[in-house]
Design a protein around this motif. Structure first.
Motif, PDB file in Angstrom:
ATOM      1  N   LEU B 120       1.277  14.919  -3.876  1.00  0.00           N
ATOM      2  CA  LEU B 120       2.305  14.993  -2.828  1.00  0.00           C
ATOM      3  C   LEU B 120       1.923  14.128  -1.636  1.00  0.00           C
ATOM      4  CD1 LEU B 120       3.351  18.739  -2.531  1.00  0.00           C
ATOM      5  CD2 LEU B 120       4.491  16.900  -3.724  1.00  0.00           C
ATOM      6  N   MET B 121       0.610  13.976  -1.432  1.00  0.00           N
ATOM      7  CA  MET B 121       0.143  13.289  -0.222  1.00  0.00           C
ATOM      8  C   MET B 121       0.055  11.778  -0.427  1.00  0.00           C
ATOM      9  SD  MET B 121      -0.265  15.600   1.940  1.00  0.00           S
ATOM     10  CE  MET B 121       0.429  17.173   1.522  1.00  0.00           C
ATOM     11  N   VAL B 122       0.298  11.323  -1.646  1.00  0.00           N
ATOM     12  CA  VAL B 122       0.068   9.910  -1.920  1.00  0.00           C
ATOM     13  C   VAL B 122       0.965   9.018  -1.072  1.00  0.00           C
ATOM     14  CG1 VAL B 122       0.389   8.146  -3.664  1.00  0.00           C
ATOM     15  CG2 VAL B 122      -0.907  10.163  -4.209  1.00  0.00           C
ATOM     16  N   VAL B 123       2.270   9.377  -0.989  1.00  0.00           N
ATOM     17  CA  VAL B 123       3.214   8.492  -0.290  1.00  0.00           C
ATOM     18  C   VAL B 123       2.894   8.388   1.206  1.00  0.00           C
ATOM     19  CG1 VAL B 123       5.621   8.131   0.278  1.00  0.00           C
ATOM     20  CG2 VAL B 123       4.996   8.853  -2.007  1.00  0.00           C
ATOM     21  N   PRO B 124       2.789   9.523   1.934  1.00  0.00           N
ATOM     22  CA  PRO B 124       2.432   9.399   3.352  1.00  0.00           C
ATOM     23  C   PRO B 124       1.086   8.711   3.569  1.00  0.00           C
ATOM     24  CG  PRO B 124       2.539  11.716   2.669  1.00  0.00           C
ATOM     25  CD  PRO B 124       3.116  10.910   1.578  1.00  0.00           C
ATOM     26  N   LEU B 125       0.111   9.018   2.700  1.00  0.00           N
ATOM     27  CA  LEU B 125      -1.192   8.376   2.879  1.00  0.00           C
ATOM     28  C   LEU B 125      -1.105   6.877   2.641  1.00  0.00           C
ATOM     29  CD1 LEU B 125      -3.741  10.863   1.312  1.00  0.00           C
ATOM     30  CD2 LEU B 125      -3.689  10.020   3.639  1.00  0.00           C
ATOM     31  N   PHE B 126      -0.260   6.476   1.699  1.00  0.00           N
ATOM     32  CA  PHE B 126      -0.092   5.052   1.421  1.00  0.00           C
ATOM     33  C   PHE B 126       0.420   4.337   2.668  1.00  0.00           C
ATOM     34  CE2 PHE B 126       1.967   1.291  -0.286  1.00  0.00           C
ATOM     35  CZ  PHE B 126       1.044   0.882  -1.238  1.00  0.00           C
ATOM     36  N   ALA B 127       1.452   4.927   3.308  1.00  0.00           N
ATOM     37  CA  ALA B 127       1.998   4.326   4.521  1.00  0.00           C
ATOM     38  C   ALA B 127       0.932   4.260   5.614  1.00  0.00           C
ATOM     39  CB  ALA B 127       3.201   5.135   4.993  1.00  0.00           C
ATOM     40  N   LEU B 128       0.178   5.350   5.740  1.00  0.00           N
ATOM     41  CA  LEU B 128      -0.867   5.429   6.761  1.00  0.00           C
ATOM     42  C   LEU B 128      -1.954   4.380   6.515  1.00  0.00           C
ATOM     43  CD1 LEU B 128      -0.968   7.556   9.029  1.00  0.00           C
ATOM     44  CD2 LEU B 128      -2.717   8.726   7.712  1.00  0.00           C
ATOM     45  N   PHE B 129      -2.357   4.272   5.269  1.00  0.00           N
ATOM     46  CA  PHE B 129      -3.440   3.345   4.916  1.00  0.00           C
ATOM     47  C   PHE B 129      -3.017   1.899   5.123  1.00  0.00           C
ATOM     48  CE2 PHE B 129      -6.974   5.339   2.244  1.00  0.00           C
ATOM     49  CZ  PHE B 129      -6.992   6.444   3.065  1.00  0.00           C
ATOM     50  N   ARG B 130      -1.717   1.626   4.878  1.00  0.00           N
ATOM     51  CA  ARG B 130      -1.267   0.261   5.078  1.00  0.00           C
ATOM     52  C   ARG B 130      -1.378  -0.097   6.552  1.00  0.00           C
ATOM     53  NH1 ARG B 130       4.303  -0.896   2.489  1.00  0.00           N
ATOM     54  NH2 ARG B 130       4.871   0.635   4.051  1.00  0.00           N
ATOM     55  N   ARG B 131      -1.018   0.873   7.414  1.00  0.00           N
ATOM     56  CA  ARG B 131      -1.094   0.626   8.841  1.00  0.00           C
ATOM     57  C   ARG B 131      -2.537   0.383   9.274  1.00  0.00           C
ATOM     58  NH1 ARG B 131       2.910   2.984  12.475  1.00  0.00           N
ATOM     59  NH2 ARG B 131       4.111   2.118  10.802  1.00  0.00           N
ATOM     60  N   PHE B 132      -3.470   1.146   8.719  1.00  0.00           N
ATOM     61  CA  PHE B 132      -4.862   1.037   9.158  1.00  0.00           C
ATOM     62  C   PHE B 132      -5.670   0.055   8.311  1.00  0.00           C
ATOM     63  CE2 PHE B 132      -3.761   5.194  10.970  1.00  0.00           C
ATOM     64  CZ  PHE B 132      -4.167   4.973  12.265  1.00  0.00           C
ATOM     65  N   GLU B 133      -4.987  -0.656   7.432  1.00  0.00           N
ATOM     66  CA  GLU B 133      -5.628  -1.662   6.580  1.00  0.00           C
ATOM     67  C   GLU B 133      -6.782  -1.072   5.768  1.00  0.00           C
ATOM     68  OE1 GLU B 133      -6.569  -4.973   9.035  1.00  0.00           O
ATOM     69  OE2 GLU B 133      -4.470  -5.501   9.323  1.00  0.00           O
ATOM     70  N   LEU B 134      -6.562   0.135   5.263  1.00  0.00           N
ATOM     71  CA  LEU B 134      -7.574   0.762   4.418  1.00  0.00           C
ATOM     72  C   LEU B 134      -7.225   0.634   2.938  1.00  0.00           C
ATOM     73  CD1 LEU B 134      -8.365   3.947   6.480  1.00  0.00           C
ATOM     74  CD2 LEU B 134     -10.003   2.230   5.780  1.00  0.00           C
ATOM     75  N   LEU B 135      -6.039   0.042   2.644  1.00  0.00           N
ATOM     76  CA  LEU B 135      -5.702  -0.171   1.245  1.00  0.00           C
ATOM     77  C   LEU B 135      -6.690  -1.159   0.657  1.00  0.00           C
ATOM     78  CD1 LEU B 135      -1.822  -0.512   1.360  1.00  0.00           C
ATOM     79  CD2 LEU B 135      -3.149   1.372   0.433  1.00  0.00           C
ATOM     80  N   ASP B 136      -6.924  -1.011  -0.652  1.00  0.00           N
ATOM     81  CA  ASP B 136      -7.761  -1.965  -1.340  1.00  0.00           C
ATOM     82  C   ASP B 136      -9.190  -2.011  -0.799  1.00  0.00           C
ATOM     83  OD1 ASP B 136      -7.743  -3.463  -3.532  1.00  0.00           O
ATOM     84  OD2 ASP B 136      -6.843  -5.246  -2.660  1.00  0.00           O
ATOM     85  N   LEU B 222     -12.588  -3.850  -7.466  1.00  0.00           N
ATOM     86  CA  LEU B 222     -12.910  -2.652  -6.703  1.00  0.00           C
ATOM     87  C   LEU B 222     -12.541  -1.372  -7.437  1.00  0.00           C
ATOM     88  CD1 LEU B 222     -11.840  -3.795  -3.125  1.00  0.00           C
ATOM     89  CD2 LEU B 222     -14.143  -3.488  -3.985  1.00  0.00           C
ATOM     90  N   GLN B 223     -11.982  -1.499  -8.651  1.00  0.00           N
ATOM     91  CA  GLN B 223     -11.567  -0.305  -9.389  1.00  0.00           C
ATOM     92  C   GLN B 223     -12.758   0.580  -9.732  1.00  0.00           C
ATOM     93  OE1 GLN B 223      -9.644  -1.734 -12.847  1.00  0.00           O
ATOM     94  NE2 GLN B 223      -7.606  -1.652 -11.959  1.00  0.00           N
ATOM     95  N   PRO B 224     -12.606   1.904  -9.562  1.00  0.00           N
ATOM     96  CA  PRO B 224     -13.620   2.791 -10.113  1.00  0.00           C
ATOM     97  C   PRO B 224     -13.390   2.988 -11.613  1.00  0.00           C
ATOM     98  CG  PRO B 224     -11.985   4.065  -8.962  1.00  0.00           C
ATOM     99  CD  PRO B 224     -11.621   2.612  -8.765  1.00  0.00           C
TER     100      PRO B 224
END
Lengths: 82, 276
Positions: B120-136, B222-224
């Motif tokens: 459930l948290m994936v979508v909001p976290l995705f948006a958040l991570f994009r803002r903070f450049e934590l994706l990838d 970077l994949q686990p």
């Protein structure tokens, strides 16, 4: 028993990886659950809005189950239910 | 006398059955990795490993990607373990010993977050991570895994600290120890088994984690391993032996780590009896 049933319900609501990796909710939605639908809406169809809406429904359902589990757990501690 | 014997035999049989159910998939993974193609699709399944095929493991590692995946998994798991236990100890201590505004609410909210489906948290976290450049980035995965495992860690450690008699801390305070010294010198040695248990929980949570890793990581480097193994499954063909070889290598370090600390884990789990 009641507590166990609620815990199993919560774990089933959470289950994602197994379903996603084996069937992705298919064939034709036969194995689709709420979280699978959410994920495919968000990252396959790129419909972030409807995914967020599904997420809200999911949160409400989870909250109902979680509150139910707390009530049952409290009853178990008191010794009313076994 | 006969009934007693029957009980023992039944118990041994039961243990063997449970052991078989738990261990057989691991063994089957090993055997499948070491089967030739004709063995895989034969009428009679092969029950013993064909050691002549041992090259699969070498190939799987030499191909380069698998070793990198395992390393990424290890970085994520260790990072998550360090952060969540490092923050969980003080948090558990505060929840157990101090009274502050909103403590009851905080405890309940911690329990709730533990029960919400992670997907459930994936979508909001995705948006958040994009803002903070934590994706990838592996750092992002370490953060998100820590966030999800921290409540469990803190609640188990709270339970463990609850079990320590307050008199010990009072004695330390009488000798002039501050709360932080009391935590590190008095409480932490006493709850060492629970700390080990929570470390194992945090490690495995991050080691097995799939949803966030597959969503937040795009760079194949970077994949686990959890994502890497799943990506082997293709529409046109799945290299079964390679998948099984990598999966076996993925399971081994986890089992080894668990065996190393397992004597602490059982006592630690029950000492920090969290209900719910």
């Amino acid at each position: 028993m009641g507590l166990l049933a609620l815990l199993m319900t919560i774990w089933s609501l959470r289950r994602f990886e197994l379903i996603w990796l084996m069937t992705k909710g298919g064939p034709v939605g036969a194995t689709e659950t709420l979280v699978i639908d959410l994920y495919s809406q968000a990252f396959d169809s790129k419909e972030l809005g409807s995914a967020a809406a599904i997420g809200m429904v999911g949160v409400v359902i989870s909250l109902i189950v979680i509150i139910g589990s707390r009530l049952v757990a409290r009853a178990v501690e008191k010794g009313d239910v076994r | 006398m006969r009934r007693f014997r029957f009980g023992v035999t039944a118990r041994i049989v039961a243990v063997l059955v449970v052991l078989g159910v738990a261990v057989f998939p691991l063994y089957w993974m090993f055997v499948t990795a070491l089967s030739s193609n004709s063995d895989l699709f034969a009428d009679q399944p092969r029950l013993t490993p064909d050691l002549g095929q041992f090259g699969v493991f070498v190939d799987a590692l030499a191909e380069g990607k698998a070793a990198g995946w395992l390393l990424n998994s290890l970085i994520i798991a260790v990072g998550t373990m360090v952060i969540s236990v490092g923050l969980g100890i003080p948090l558990g201590y505060a929840l157990s010993r101090f009274s502050f505004w909103g403590k009851a609410v905080l405890t309940v909210v911690l329990l709730f977050t533990q029960m919400l489906p992670e997907a459930l948290m994936v979508v909001p976290l995705f948006a958040l991570f994009r803002r903070f450049e934590l994706l990838d980035s592996l750092a992002g995965l370490v953060l998100v895994n820590s966030a999800f495992v921290l409540p469990i860690v803190a609640l188990i450690l709270k339970g463990a600290i609850d079990g320590i008699p307050k008199e010990l801390e009072e004695a330390a305070r009488a000798d002039g120890a501050r709360p932080f010294t009391t935590l590190t010198r008095i409480n932490m040695p006493l709850i060492a088994p629970s700390i080990a248990a929570t470390a194992v929980i945090a490690f495995f949570h991050a080691w097995n984690e799939y949803v966030f890793a597959v969503t937040f990581i795009f760079n194949p480097e970077l994949q686990p391993a959890s994502v890497g193994i799943a990506n082997f499954i293709g529409e046109l063909g799945t290299p079964i032996q390679t998948v099984m070889a990598v999966a076996f290598l993925f399971t081994l370090p986890a089992v080894a780590f668990y065996l190393l600390v397992q004597k602490y884990v059982v006592s630690g789990m029950t000492a920090g009896a969290v209900k719910g």
